[in-house]
Design an enzyme around this catalytic site. Structure first.
Site, PDB file in Angstrom:
ATOM      1  N   GLY A 125      -2.751  -4.248   2.656  1.00 51.20           N
ATOM      2  CA  GLY A 125      -3.717  -3.296   2.106  1.00 51.20           C
ATOM      3  C   GLY A 125      -5.078  -3.503   2.735  1.00 51.20           C
ATOM      4  O   GLY A 125      -5.193  -4.028   3.853  1.00 51.20           O
TER       5      GLY A 125
ATOM      6  N   LYS B 197       4.641  -5.155  -6.461  1.00 49.09           N
ATOM      7  CA  LYS B 197       3.768  -4.132  -7.049  1.00 49.09           C
ATOM      8  C   LYS B 197       3.440  -3.103  -5.963  1.00 49.09           C
ATOM      9  O   LYS B 197       2.600  -3.322  -5.098  1.00 49.09           O
ATOM     10  CB  LYS B 197       2.468  -4.729  -7.576  1.00 49.09           C
ATOM     11  CG  LYS B 197       1.744  -3.727  -8.464  1.00 49.09           C
ATOM     12  CD  LYS B 197       0.248  -3.769  -8.358  1.00 49.09           C
ATOM     13  CE  LYS B 197      -0.345  -3.002  -7.238  1.00 49.09           C
ATOM     14  NZ  LYS B 197      -0.206  -1.539  -7.249  1.00 49.09           N
ATOM     15  N   PRO B 198       4.138  -1.951  -6.000  1.00 49.20           N
ATOM     16  CA  PRO B 198       3.811  -0.911  -5.024  1.00 49.20           C
ATOM     17  C   PRO B 198       2.510  -0.217  -5.420  1.00 49.20           C
ATOM     18  O   PRO B 198       2.042  -0.383  -6.557  1.00 49.20           O
ATOM     19  CB  PRO B 198       4.989   0.064  -5.163  1.00 49.20           C
ATOM     20  CG  PRO B 198       5.481  -0.119  -6.553  1.00 49.20           C
ATOM     21  CD  PRO B 198       5.181  -1.543  -6.944  1.00 49.20           C
TER      22      PRO B 198
ATOM     23  N   CYS C  32      -2.491   1.252   9.628  1.00 46.39           N
ATOM     24  CA  CYS C  32      -3.432   0.181   9.945  1.00 46.39           C
ATOM     25  C   CYS C  32      -3.526  -0.047  11.451  1.00 46.39           C
ATOM     26  O   CYS C  32      -4.510  -0.588  11.929  1.00 46.39           O
ATOM     27  CB  CYS C  32      -2.991  -1.090   9.246  1.00 46.39           C
ATOM     28  SG  CYS C  32      -1.282  -1.460   9.625  1.00 46.39           S
TER      29      CYS C  32
ATOM     30  N   PRO D 237       0.818  -1.220   0.000  1.00 43.65           N
ATOM     31  CA  PRO D 237       0.000   0.000   0.000  1.00 43.65           C
ATOM     32  C   PRO D 237       0.852   1.270   0.000  1.00 43.65           C
ATOM     33  O   PRO D 237       2.082   1.197   0.025  1.00 43.65           O
ATOM     34  CB  PRO D 237      -0.749  -0.118   1.330  1.00 43.65           C
ATOM     35  CG  PRO D 237       0.245  -0.770   2.231  1.00 43.65           C
ATOM     36  CD  PRO D 237       1.093  -1.670   1.377  1.00 43.65           C
TER      37      PRO D 237
ATOM     38  N   GLU E  60     -12.287   1.595  10.029  1.00 42.78           N
ATOM     39  CA  GLU E  60     -11.142   2.486  10.257  1.00 42.78           C
ATOM     40  C   GLU E  60     -11.373   3.791   9.498  1.00 42.78           C
ATOM     41  O   GLU E  60     -11.720   3.780   8.321  1.00 42.78           O
ATOM     42  CB  GLU E  60      -9.822   1.815   9.861  1.00 42.78           C
ATOM     43  CG  GLU E  60      -9.791   1.264   8.464  1.00 42.78           C
ATOM     44  CD  GLU E  60      -8.498   0.558   8.079  1.00 42.78           C
ATOM     45  OE1 GLU E  60      -7.593   0.396   8.911  1.00 42.78           O
ATOM     46  OE2 GLU E  60      -8.407   0.158   6.905  1.00 42.78           O
TER      47      GLU E  60
ATOM     48  N   GLU F  20      -1.844  -8.774   5.341  1.00 40.00           N
ATOM     49  CA  GLU F  20      -1.819  -7.764   6.408  1.00 40.00           C
ATOM     50  C   GLU F  20      -2.888  -6.756   6.036  1.00 40.00           C
ATOM     51  O   GLU F  20      -2.681  -5.919   5.148  1.00 40.00           O
ATOM     52  CB  GLU F  20      -0.439  -7.081   6.472  1.00 40.00           C
ATOM     53  CG  GLU F  20       0.713  -8.007   6.829  1.00 40.00           C
ATOM     54  CD  GLU F  20       0.743  -8.365   8.302  1.00 40.00           C
ATOM     55  OE1 GLU F  20      -0.054  -7.832   9.080  1.00 40.00           O
ATOM     56  OE2 GLU F  20       1.569  -9.222   8.670  1.00 40.00           O
TER      57      GLU F  20
ATOM     58  N   PHE G 124      -9.054   6.064   8.998  1.00 40.80           N
ATOM     59  CA  PHE G 124      -7.819   6.316   8.242  1.00 40.80           C
ATOM     60  C   PHE G 124      -7.584   7.810   8.028  1.00 40.80           C
ATOM     61  O   PHE G 124      -7.255   8.266   6.934  1.00 40.80           O
ATOM     62  CB  PHE G 124      -7.853   5.567   6.898  1.00 40.80           C
ATOM     63  CG  PHE G 124      -6.652   4.671   6.733  1.00 40.80           C
ATOM     64  CD1 PHE G 124      -6.389   3.666   7.640  1.00 40.80           C
ATOM     65  CD2 PHE G 124      -5.763   4.834   5.668  1.00 40.80           C
ATOM     66  CE1 PHE G 124      -5.288   2.839   7.509  1.00 40.80           C
ATOM     67  CE2 PHE G 124      -4.650   4.021   5.532  1.00 40.80           C
ATOM     68  CZ  PHE G 124      -4.421   3.023   6.464  1.00 40.80           C
TER      69      PHE G 124
HETATM   70  P1  NAP Z   1      -5.689  -1.105  -1.111  1.00 42.43           P
HETATM   71  O1  NAP Z   1      -6.592  -0.256  -1.914  1.00 42.43           O
HETATM   72  O2  NAP Z   1      -6.160  -2.456  -0.727  1.00 42.43           O
HETATM   73  O3  NAP Z   1      -4.331  -1.195  -1.948  1.00 42.43           O
HETATM   74  C1  NAP Z   1      -3.241  -1.960  -1.506  1.00 42.43           C
HETATM   75  C2  NAP Z   1      -2.480  -2.456  -2.719  1.00 42.43           C
HETATM   76  O4  NAP Z   1      -3.309  -3.337  -3.467  1.00 42.43           O
HETATM   77  C3  NAP Z   1      -2.075  -1.342  -3.681  1.00 42.43           C
HETATM   78  O5  NAP Z   1      -0.838  -1.648  -4.250  1.00 42.43           O
HETATM   79  C4  NAP Z   1      -3.173  -1.400  -4.724  1.00 42.43           C
HETATM   80  O6  NAP Z   1      -2.784  -0.887  -5.965  1.00 42.43           O
HETATM   81  C5  NAP Z   1      -3.376  -2.898  -4.811  1.00 42.43           C
HETATM   82  N1  NAP Z   1      -4.655  -3.306  -5.381  1.00 42.43           N
HETATM   83  C6  NAP Z   1      -5.830  -2.637  -5.413  1.00 42.43           C
HETATM   84  N2  NAP Z   1      -6.765  -3.400  -6.037  1.00 42.43           N
HETATM   85  C7  NAP Z   1      -6.147  -4.546  -6.398  1.00 42.43           C
HETATM   86  C8  NAP Z   1      -6.579  -5.741  -7.080  1.00 42.43           C
HETATM   87  N3  NAP Z   1      -7.834  -5.892  -7.488  1.00 42.43           N
HETATM   88  N4  NAP Z   1      -5.674  -6.712  -7.279  1.00 42.43           N
HETATM   89  C9  NAP Z   1      -4.410  -6.586  -6.862  1.00 42.43           C
HETATM   90  N5  NAP Z   1      -3.945  -5.492  -6.209  1.00 42.43           N
HETATM   91  C10 NAP Z   1      -4.813  -4.498  -5.985  1.00 42.43           C
HETATM   92  O7  NAP Z   1      -5.235  -0.416   0.232  1.00 42.43           O
HETATM   93  P2  NAP Z   1      -4.620   1.027   0.413  1.00 42.43           P
HETATM   94  O8  NAP Z   1      -5.711   2.020   0.342  1.00 42.43           O
HETATM   95  O9  NAP Z   1      -3.446   1.195  -0.502  1.00 42.43           O
HETATM   96  O10 NAP Z   1      -4.010   0.913   1.891  1.00 42.43           O
HETATM   97  C11 NAP Z   1      -4.763   1.173   3.017  1.00 42.43           C
HETATM   98  C12 NAP Z   1      -5.238  -0.112   3.656  1.00 42.43           C
HETATM   99  O11 NAP Z   1      -4.106  -0.925   3.961  1.00 42.43           O
HETATM  100  C13 NAP Z   1      -5.922   0.125   4.981  1.00 42.43           C
HETATM  101  O12 NAP Z   1      -7.042  -0.700   5.081  1.00 42.43           O
HETATM  102  C14 NAP Z   1      -4.870  -0.280   6.008  1.00 42.43           C
HETATM  103  O13 NAP Z   1      -5.398  -0.667   7.248  1.00 42.43           O
HETATM  104  C15 NAP Z   1      -4.188  -1.391   5.305  1.00 42.43           C
HETATM  105  N6  NAP Z   1      -2.830  -1.596   5.819  1.00 42.43           N
HETATM  106  C16 NAP Z   1      -2.607  -2.724   6.555  1.00 42.43           C
HETATM  107  C17 NAP Z   1      -1.343  -2.940   7.101  1.00 42.43           C
HETATM  108  C18 NAP Z   1      -1.069  -4.165   7.922  1.00 42.43           C
HETATM  109  O14 NAP Z   1       0.115  -4.468   8.152  1.00 42.43           O
HETATM  110  N7  NAP Z   1      -2.072  -4.905   8.379  1.00 42.43           N
HETATM  111  C19 NAP Z   1      -0.312  -2.020   6.879  1.00 42.43           C
HETATM  112  C20 NAP Z   1      -0.585  -0.890   6.112  1.00 42.43           C
HETATM  113  C21 NAP Z   1      -1.860  -0.702   5.579  1.00 42.43           C
HETATM  114  P3  NAP Z   1      -3.033   0.622  -6.381  1.00 42.43           P
HETATM  115  O15 NAP Z   1      -2.758   1.479  -5.176  1.00 42.43           O
HETATM  116  O16 NAP Z   1      -2.037   0.815  -7.450  1.00 42.43           O
HETATM  117  O17 NAP Z   1      -4.439   0.716  -6.814  1.00 42.43           O
END
Ligand code: NAP
Length: 534
Positions: free
Chosen positions: A281, A228-229, A337, A203, A434, A303, A436
């Site tokens: 994510g 893939k970032p 998170c 993420p 959350e 995660e 966020f």
């Molecule tokens: P996200 O929308 O789920 O995105 C995370 C990653 O997944 C990004 O690289 C995103 O790409 C990619 N992605 C999105 N749709 C996808 C699909 N259909 N197939 C494959 N990959 C896909 O989450 P975010 O908004 O970036 O991050 C916030 C979330 O992460 C929050 O819910 C937070 O709690 C959680 N988080 C959890 C932890 C932990 O350790 N538990 C740590 C940090 C964050 P793109 O951005 O390029 O669209």
């Protein structure tokens, strides 16, 4: 107010293949004319030119040791969340480029796994040294593309690099087992071997640490990776990859692709070569990946999102509780998170705590993270601010009151005032999901039993925090909380030496610590028979 759109419609066309939600996340920021003028002399420009001079500003993806654009030449703008400025354009890739990266990772696997633990360790240590030597540049890059204050960004560089150092050491300690056999002519040996090619999806909120936490363990184990970032923060990933190349990590061991997330994700899922997916994510995307991994029965670590409770008991040390809650809630403007999402305060200490907490929150300076003294940067984009606004609207309509903040910050469309709410209750969205963002909802409670029931009343189970000076209560509450990590009189709990991860819908598996490497290893059992006795 004149509005200026910072990327062209041509760029928008790049994105039309994605879902509406993903387009909304990438909407160009609206900035005022005065902000545009500031770009020419802004700290952004100075910071970015320094990163460029250091050779760490990449605008190509890394596949098999080569820096490449998308096959069809498409690109994606990376914005500064603070100003809306386009920092650089990166390739907008899809399935074809991902398959090529998988192929390179697969070719590199045999050579990488054949190195001794000590050889892999040395290369990881080189990488760590380079990351630390470039701390300032990486920190600036994180602030530029992610928005967090520079001091926090520098902290992330150290935190993220520490995983590389830690797993450099672990590479030498991948021990198997010898199990006493039930027959005298047999010997039972357990080997641990690398899983294979790893797909790592990360993420935007920790652009460096979420990558190193995964790939350092994977590399130590002998795996190769396709990373893939997030499209919102690919620059730090590319800079870290550049340093991995300089460290001598062989071509193909680390590959970085970016662009159409669902297409890249689907290619990783469909490949039989990719034996493990590690994802950080949202829970929604995590569930999709979990379903996708079934097709090829891959190993999976997730995660995902949290909904952390923070409990302040009557017997807490107020200063410690305020400091810990503030740090956990407002770090990265609430975009972690493990951020505190629900603050439960016992009736006897409620007034004292809420006054002291609001005073501390009021002192947080909001601004561009590159400016000195700033403690709260922007949120990642306007969609994130809109989410905060939706949570606020819902809470206020159900009886919550604003003690502090409660609206967008005058600095611009991605800034939100650090906010404290009182009279929040369990029927509000902010209690369930959350936020966020920089919003701290306070909830008054009476008894330990009540608060444990409320704290556990969530589908998520990542982090929880509580503050008490009573030792028996500390044990009781720690054992009763249904979360993967618990901070007791402490608001910042993440470290490379401890297992990070959640229960329930917060995910599967652990990152960091001696447990983290197991996620990248397969256990192989050897049964040796017909061994003759004397
Ligand atoms: P996200 O929308 O789920 O995105 C995370 C990653 O997944 C990004 O690289 C995103 O790409 C990619 N992605 C999105 N749709 C996808 C699909 N259909 N197939 C494959 N990959 C896909 O989450 P975010 O908004 O970036 O991050 C916030 C979330 O992460 C929050 O819910 C937070 O709690 C959680 N988080 C959890 C932890 C932990 O350790 N538990 C740590 C940090 C964050 P793109 O951005 O390029 O669209």
């Amino acid at each position: 107010m004149q509005l200026v759109h910072l990327h062209s419609t041509g760029r928008l066309e790049n994105m039309l293949g994605s879902s509406l939600c993903r387009i909304l996340r990438r909407r160009p920021l609206k900035v005022t004319r005065c902000q545009v003028q500031e770009f020419t002399t802004s700290p952004q420009k100075i910071a970015i030119s320094k990163v460029k001079e250091a050779g760490l500003l990449h605008s190509k993806a890394l596949i098999g040791g080569k820096w490449l654009g998308a096959n069809d030449g498409r690109t994606l703008p990376v914005h500064s969340p603070a100003t809306g400025e386009v920092l650089v354009e990166v390739p907008y890739m899809g399935e074809v480029e991902t398959n090529s990266a998988i192929n390179e990772a697969s070719k590199a696997f045999a050579g990488w796994r054949a190195l001794t633990g000590s050889e892999r360790s040395k290369l990881l240590r080189n990488w760590y040294d380079l990351l630390i030597a470039n701390k300032e540049h990486l920190g600036h890059l994180i602030t530029l593309e992610q928005g967090k204050p520079l001091t926090e960004a520098l902290g992330e560089v150290v935190y993220g690099s520490n995983f590389v150092e830690f797993f450099a050491e672990e590479a030498k300690r991948i021990y198997g087992d010898i199990i006493p056999a039930p027959f005298s002519d047999r010997r039972i040996v357990v080997l641990k071997q690398p899983v294979g090619v790893v797909g790592a999806i990360t993420p935007w909120n920790f652009p460096l640490a979420m990558i190193t936490r995964k790939v350092a363990a994977a590399f130590a184990a002998g795996c190769t990776a396709v990373v893939k970032p997030s499209e919102l923060t690919p620059l730090t990933a590319l800079a870290a990859a550049e340093l991995a190349c300089q460290a001598g990590i062989p071509p193909g061991v680390l590959n970085v692709v970016m662009g159409d997330a669902p297409r890249i994700g689907d290619a990783l899922m469909a490949s039989n070569e990719v034996r493990k997916i590690t994802f950080t994510g949202s829970t929604a995307v995590g569930k999709k990946l979990m379903a996708g991994a079934a097709g090829t029965v891959k190993k999976l670590s997730l995660e995902l999102g949290g909904n952390a409770p923070c409990i302040i008991f009557d017997d807490a040390d107020i200063d410690v509780a305020v400091k810990g809650t503030l740090a956990s809630k407002f770090r990265n403007s609430g975009q972690t998170c493990v951020s505190v999402n629900r603050i439960f305060v016992q009736a006897g200490i409620y007034d004292k705590f809420s006054d002291a907490f609001a005073t501390a929150v009021k002192s947080l300076e909001v601004g561009n993270g590159l400016h000195k003294g700033v403690a709260q940067g922007p949120l990642i984009n306007e969609a994130a601010v809109e989410k905060v606004e939706r949570h606020l609207e819902d809470a206020l309509s159900k009886g919550a009151k604003v003690l502090l903040g409660g609206k967008k910050h005058s600095l611009g469309s991605t800034f939100y005032e650090p906010t404290v709410l009182t009279d929040t209750s369990t029927d509000m969205i902010i209690f369930r999901e959350e936020v966020f963002g920089p919003v701290a909802p306070l909830i008054k409670f009476k008894t330990e039993e009540d608060v444990i029931q409320m704290a556990n009343d969530t589908l998520f189970g990542l982090a929880a925090y509580f503050f008490t000076q009573n030792l028996s209560r500390a044990w009781r509450v720690a054992e009763a909380l249904e979360f993967g990590m618990v901070g007791i009189n402490e608001g910042i709990i993440s470290t490379e030496v401890a297992p990070f991860g959640g229960v329930k819908q917060s995910g599967l598996g652990r990152e960091g610590s001696k447990y983290g490497i197991d996620e990248y290893l397969e256990v192989k059992y050897l049964c040796m028979g017909s061994i003759k006795s004397f």
